[in-house]
Design a protein around this motif. Structure first.
Motif, PDB file in Angstrom:
ATOM      1  N   LEU A 249       0.855  -1.314  -0.076  1.00  0.00           N
ATOM      2  CA  LEU A 249       0.018  -0.063   0.030  1.00  0.00           C
ATOM      3  C   LEU A 249       1.031   1.391  -0.016  1.00  0.00           C
ATOM      4  CD1 LEU A 249      -2.734  -0.993   2.678  1.00  0.00           C
ATOM      5  CD2 LEU A 249      -2.993  -0.890  -0.028  1.00  0.00           C
ATOM      6  N   ARG A 250       2.186   1.083   0.247  1.00  0.00           N
ATOM      7  CA  ARG A 250       2.915   2.351   0.458  1.00  0.00           C
ATOM      8  C   ARG A 250       3.935   2.360  -1.028  1.00  0.00           C
ATOM      9  NH1 ARG A 250       5.650   1.628   5.839  1.00  0.00           N
ATOM     10  NH2 ARG A 250       5.491  -0.411   5.641  1.00  0.00           N
ATOM     11  N   THR A 251       3.663   1.558  -1.873  1.00  0.00           N
ATOM     12  CA  THR A 251       4.742   1.342  -2.978  1.00  0.00           C
ATOM     13  C   THR A 251       4.160   2.101  -4.274  1.00  0.00           C
ATOM     14  OG1 THR A 251       4.160  -1.044  -3.587  1.00  0.00           O
ATOM     15  CG2 THR A 251       6.248  -0.478  -1.828  1.00  0.00           C
ATOM     16  N   ASP A 252       4.929   2.434  -5.107  1.00  0.00           N
ATOM     17  CA  ASP A 252       4.441   2.817  -6.539  1.00  0.00           C
ATOM     18  C   ASP A 252       4.280   1.379  -7.280  1.00  0.00           C
ATOM     19  OD1 ASP A 252       3.903   3.830  -8.636  1.00  0.00           O
ATOM     20  OD2 ASP A 252       5.871   4.769  -9.207  1.00  0.00           O
ATOM     21  N   LEU A 253       2.970   1.129  -7.415  1.00  0.00           N
ATOM     22  CA  LEU A 253       2.457  -0.164  -8.360  1.00  0.00           C
ATOM     23  C   LEU A 253       2.717   0.086  -9.879  1.00  0.00           C
ATOM     24  CD1 LEU A 253      -0.383  -1.465  -6.267  1.00  0.00           C
ATOM     25  CD2 LEU A 253       1.933  -1.764  -5.962  1.00  0.00           C
ATOM     26  N   VAL A 254       2.727   1.333 -10.159  1.00  0.00           N
ATOM     27  CA  VAL A 254       3.212   1.452 -11.653  1.00  0.00           C
ATOM     28  C   VAL A 254       4.524   1.156 -11.985  1.00  0.00           C
ATOM     29  CG1 VAL A 254       2.962   3.286 -13.490  1.00  0.00           C
ATOM     30  CG2 VAL A 254       1.893   3.636 -11.627  1.00  0.00           C
ATOM     31  N   SER A 255       5.397   0.912 -11.223  1.00  0.00           N
ATOM     32  CA  SER A 255       6.700   0.601 -11.500  1.00  0.00           C
ATOM     33  C   SER A 255       6.556  -1.092 -11.605  1.00  0.00           C
ATOM     34  CB  SER A 255       7.453   0.562 -10.155  1.00  0.00           C
ATOM     35  OG  SER A 255       8.661  -0.204 -10.291  1.00  0.00           O
ATOM     36  N   PRO A 256       7.117  -1.643 -12.768  1.00  0.00           N
ATOM     37  CA  PRO A 256       7.036  -2.852 -13.118  1.00  0.00           C
ATOM     38  C   PRO A 256       7.441  -3.992 -12.311  1.00  0.00           C
ATOM     39  CG  PRO A 256       7.971  -1.898 -15.224  1.00  0.00           C
ATOM     40  CD  PRO A 256       7.799  -0.786 -14.007  1.00  0.00           C
ATOM     41  N   LYS A 257       8.609  -3.570 -11.561  1.00  0.00           N
ATOM     42  CA  LYS A 257       9.280  -4.400 -10.437  1.00  0.00           C
ATOM     43  C   LYS A 257       8.206  -4.673  -9.313  1.00  0.00           C
ATOM     44  CE  LYS A 257      13.739  -3.637 -12.015  1.00  0.00           C
ATOM     45  NZ  LYS A 257      15.291  -3.070 -11.710  1.00  0.00           N
ATOM     46  N   ASN A 258       7.778  -3.323  -8.931  1.00  0.00           N
ATOM     47  CA  ASN A 258       6.591  -3.387  -7.750  1.00  0.00           C
ATOM     48  C   ASN A 258       5.540  -4.221  -8.082  1.00  0.00           C
ATOM     49  OD1 ASN A 258       8.486  -2.037  -6.144  1.00  0.00           O
ATOM     50  ND2 ASN A 258       7.800   0.007  -6.660  1.00  0.00           N
ATOM     51  N   ALA A 259       5.175  -3.999  -9.384  1.00  0.00           N
ATOM     52  CA  ALA A 259       3.671  -4.850  -9.697  1.00  0.00           C
ATOM     53  C   ALA A 259       4.088  -6.318  -9.698  1.00  0.00           C
ATOM     54  CB  ALA A 259       3.297  -4.132 -11.082  1.00  0.00           C
ATOM     55  N   LEU A 260       5.416  -6.435  -9.968  1.00  0.00           N
ATOM     56  CA  LEU A 260       5.446  -8.109 -10.226  1.00  0.00           C
ATOM     57  C   LEU A 260       5.530  -8.651  -8.945  1.00  0.00           C
ATOM     58  CD1 LEU A 260       6.579 -10.693 -11.504  1.00  0.00           C
ATOM     59  CD2 LEU A 260       8.938  -9.647 -11.486  1.00  0.00           C
ATOM     60  N   MET A 261       5.949  -7.858  -7.977  1.00  0.00           N
ATOM     61  CA  MET A 261       5.995  -8.666  -6.474  1.00  0.00           C
ATOM     62  C   MET A 261       4.698  -8.671  -5.914  1.00  0.00           C
ATOM     63  SD  MET A 261       9.301  -6.739  -4.358  1.00  0.00           S
ATOM     64  CE  MET A 261       8.822  -4.765  -4.646  1.00  0.00           C
TER      65      MET A 261
END
Length: 789
Positions: A416-428
């Motif tokens: 909830l505190r990360t930038d989900l537009v980033s592909p690496k965060n979305a992958l996690m």
């Protein structure tokens, strides 16, 4: 060399290979040694340190003579060092009968280790102490010599098939001595679960230690695992972890931090919690450290899953089970579970909110899926359907319930505190959702929660607390009471032993966690819209590039707007991957928590995915005021995470905007004066021409700036309404001050000189060409403006 000479050089040799404990001597730098960059040194090091290589033969040769080597207590992990310095023996049998307490106090304490233990201590701790090694090139931790050696030692001493190979060149009279039982006169600490060594339990019925080769086998395996776990995971004790969960202690630590920041050294909070604060934050694992721990976890699952099926007769089991088989049965719950849980809790709470958390995430997911490392192969199927989790893993899930539920909640709070537009965060997010969405897994986790919440109607309170006692850590091998009661007992034992008797359990499928999942789903929808808007903006930018862009300004240059995003650099492929990851993650979350289509529709409406009149993304969440729009906390969150943004544009007179770096300052001022004189002298004539409805009027409106045709634009939240600002038609010559325009004109004049065309003729051709271009543009695009937008 004689044995005495080898005994003298052994400590020097070990330090020369693995480096000194203080990190000054780097040694062979095995963590940075790779076969791709240094093939000769790489192969020599692996051969020399192989379990059957020269170094281990030296270890076994010295082991037969029962030599002892001193290892400083000050370099041990924090809980062990603190306990020994307080003259309290740690619970781990690895330290029993090895510490000699000096009469003067806790300074200069050492462990008396045998050669095998001394070698493995240095090998394991070099991962922690050698953090600042010089690196001249990119190093892949999984390809380093250290990583390969860890894998080799695990396969040798914790084999999934067969038994541990006997020591090379050993003889019956020189067998490796087993650890002696600890003295009952030594006081014990209570921060860890104290388990009796499996070796001592097994050989209790043997007439002689040397007469049982299996004893040697299990001793080396248990010692290796204990050293790895102690050096890599035991940097926070169970007692300290439970204490740090107390809100009172968290408040006091916060007061201590404030006292340190204000340098009030006399603060009572500092004196009370200085050691606690230093102990809490002294250890910061690296990504390489986490990768090695993941290798250990994966191998322990394979090692434990290689356990032979239990015989039908319990009496037959007691006579035929070897110590290695018994070790496989309890290796994870007894030696690893507690310390790994605290290690993961520390990483989830302290790791930076960036893509490097992927290493911690994969280690956690590896532990949660022991079925991936089972010896049986999944049935081959033509349909790529996810494999259902077998019911036989229900016991493992129940005995590791907090690993699934509490750490999942911890991951939700991070996501909830990360930038989900980033592909690496979305992958996690996708990886976690995919693992928990495996068929039958969510149902087994829910069953474990129900067993934990089951009321204790049969078991008296005193007996429950006795069961919770760490001294009964061998409950995994004990005889069984009724199935449901026993399963509930084990789940409660797991939870309370790790979190304490006062722990308030937060249900993974309860209302509170479900609300967190809904918030995450909402953020996923917003991130999908943001990725789509970035993709659309990039496509528009590419389509707008043409040959004529070299001869005129782009809109962003003149009005000072910035409509881009840092993610523009990731490319269309990465944006597409982000959308795919988020879409699948949302689908998996719906499967896990049974989210309905109506809930998803409601969430998407809350996301603000509606388009405004220009088809652009909505503004961040704001509230109107007399001074304009004011950001709300939600609006700040949206801006920080790149979910929404303001299109910052220059709102004043474009002729008066600051001089840009691509403009000539003297020409800007000169052309401004010239334009001002022309506009002042011919203002009425230009107004009349632009008011005409025929072709001449359209052509004049194309060349002369008309504010009525400027589209409405978004304003900054603190800018007042400026719709009253109105400028009449006017001439703007500022574009001639641009270096790009000047260079383009020079290139045209230079090329024209090759065809014997003079400056006057070239200027006439340029004017005729531009006039024809303007006539064509007037017919089709009256609203387009060449100099101002």
């Amino acid at each position: 060399f004689s044995l005495k000479e080898l005994h003298g050089i052994f400590p020097w040799l070990v330090e020369s290979i693995f480096g000194s404990l203080d990190g000054i001597i780097i040694g062979w730098n095995l963590r940075c040694l790779q076969g791709r960059t240094n093939p000769n040194e790489y192969s020599v090091a692996l051969d020399f340190l192989d379990p059957s290589g020269p170094m281990m033969k030296l270890v076994y040769k010295l082991q037969a003579e029962e030599y002892r080597y001193d290892f400083p207590v000050s370099y041990l992990p924090g809980p062990v060092k603190a306990s020994i310095q307080e003259q309290v023996l740690p619970e781990c049998s690895l330290y029993h009968n090895k510490v000699q307490f000096p009469s003067s106090g806790g300074l200069g304490l050492n462990l008396a280790l045998n050669p095998f233990e001394y070698y493995m201590f240095y090998f394991a701790i070099s991962l922690i102490t050698q953090k600042n090694s010089p690196v001249t090139h990119h190093v892949s931790p999984s390809n380093s010599a250290y990583f390969i050696l860890v894998d080799t030692y695990l396969k040798c001493f914790l084999p999934t098939e067969g038994s541990v190979l006997p020591p090379p060149s050993s003889n019956p009279g020189g067998a490796i001595p087993s650890p002696t039982p600890r003295s009952p006169a030594v006081p014990f600490s209570s921060y860890g679960m104290h388990h009796t060594s499996l070796l001592k339990r097994h050989i209790a019925h043997q007439p002689s230690v040397n007469a049982d080769p299996a004893s040697q086998e299990i001793w080396r395996s248990e010692t290796l695992l204990q050293i790895f776990v102690e050096m890599w995971l035991h940097h926070y004790s169970l007692e300290m972890y439970q204490k740090m969960q107390s809100p009172h202690v968290k408040l006091e630590v916060l007061h201590y931090r404030l006292s340190i920041s204000s340098k009030h050294h006399g603060s009572p909070a500092q004196s009370s919690y200085q050691a606690l604060h230093a102990y809490q934050e002294s250890f910061k694992p690296t990504e390489e450290h986490v990768l090695v721990v993941r290798l250990l976890v994966k191998h322990l699952h394979a090692f434990s899953n290689s356990l032979k099926p239990e015989p039908l007769s319990p009496s037959a089991h007691s006579h035929t089970a070897s110590p290695l088989e018994e070790f496989k049965r309890v290796v994870i719950p007894r030696f690893v579970q507690e310390k790994l849980y605290i290690f993961l809790q520390h990483c989830f709470g302290h790791w930076p909110l960036d893509a490097s958390f992927r290493a911690v995430l994969e280690m956690w997911l590896s532990y949660l899926q022991p079925w991936r490392y089972a010896p049986e192969k999944p049935p081959q199927s033509t349909e790529p359907l996810p494999r259902s989790v077998s019911e036989k893993w229900a016991t493992f899930i129940q005995e590791n319930l907090l690993m699934y539920t509490k750490l999942f909640v911890g991951f939700l709070n991070r996501a909830l505190r990360t930038d989900l537009v980033s592909p690496k965060n979305a992958l996690m997010v996708f990886r976690v959702a995919k693992v928990f969405a495996q068929p039958n897994l969510a149902e087994m986790i829910l069953k474990g929660e129900q067993l934990f919440l089951e009321p204790e109607l049969v078991i008296p309170h005193r007996q429950h607390r006795l069961f919770m006692s760490p001294t009964l850590g061998g409950s995994f091998l004990s005889s069984r009471s009724p199935a449901v009661t026993d399963a509930s007992f084990k789940v409660k034992s797991h939870v309370y032993s790790l979190e304490g008797q006062d722990f308030q359990y937060k249900q993974m499928f309860g209302a509170e966690v479900r609300n967190l999942v809904l918030k995450l789903a909402q953020l996923i929808c917003q991130a999908q819209q943001t990725a789509k808007s970035i993709s659309d903006h990039s496509a528009e930018t590419m389509a707008s590039q043409s040959f004529f862009s070299w001869f005129r300004f782009t809109p962003s240059e003149m009005n000072g707007s910035y409509t881009g995003n840092d993610l523009d650099e990731i490319g269309q492929d990465s944006i597409k991957k982000t959308d795919e990851y988020l879409e699948k993650a949302l689908e998996y979350l719906c499967q896990i928590f049974k989210l309905s289509e109506a809930q998803l529709t409601q969430m998407m409406m809350k996301c603000g995915t509606a388009q405004d009149e220009n088809g652009k993304k909505q503004l961040p969440d704001c509230i109107p005021s007399e001074n304009g729009l004011i950001l709300t906390p939600l609006g700040r969150y949206q801006i920080i995470n790149g979910l929404r943004r303001f299109e910052v544009q220059y709102q004043g007179d474009t002729e008066l905007q600051p001089i840009r770096s691509y403009e000539n300052a003297a020409l800007v001022r000169l052309l401004f004066r010239l334009s001002s004189v022309l506009n002042e002298r011919f203002a009425d004539q230009m107004e009349v021409l632009c008011s005409r409805e025929d072709f001449v009027g359209r052509l004049c409106r194309y060349h002369l700036t008309n504010p009525q045709l400027i589209q409405k634009i978004r304003y900054s939240p603190v800018v007042r309404d400026r719709t009253s600002q109105n400028w009449g038609p006017r001439i703007s010559l500022r574009f001639l001050a641009s270096y790009r325009t000047l260079i383009s004109l020079l290139m045209i004049y230079f090329l024209a000189s090759w065809f014997y065309i003079g400056p006057v003729g070239c200027t006439f051709i340029i004017l005729i060409g531009y006039f024809l271009y303007a006539v064509i543009m007037t017919f089709f695009f009256e609203g387009w403006k060449p100099h101002e937008h």
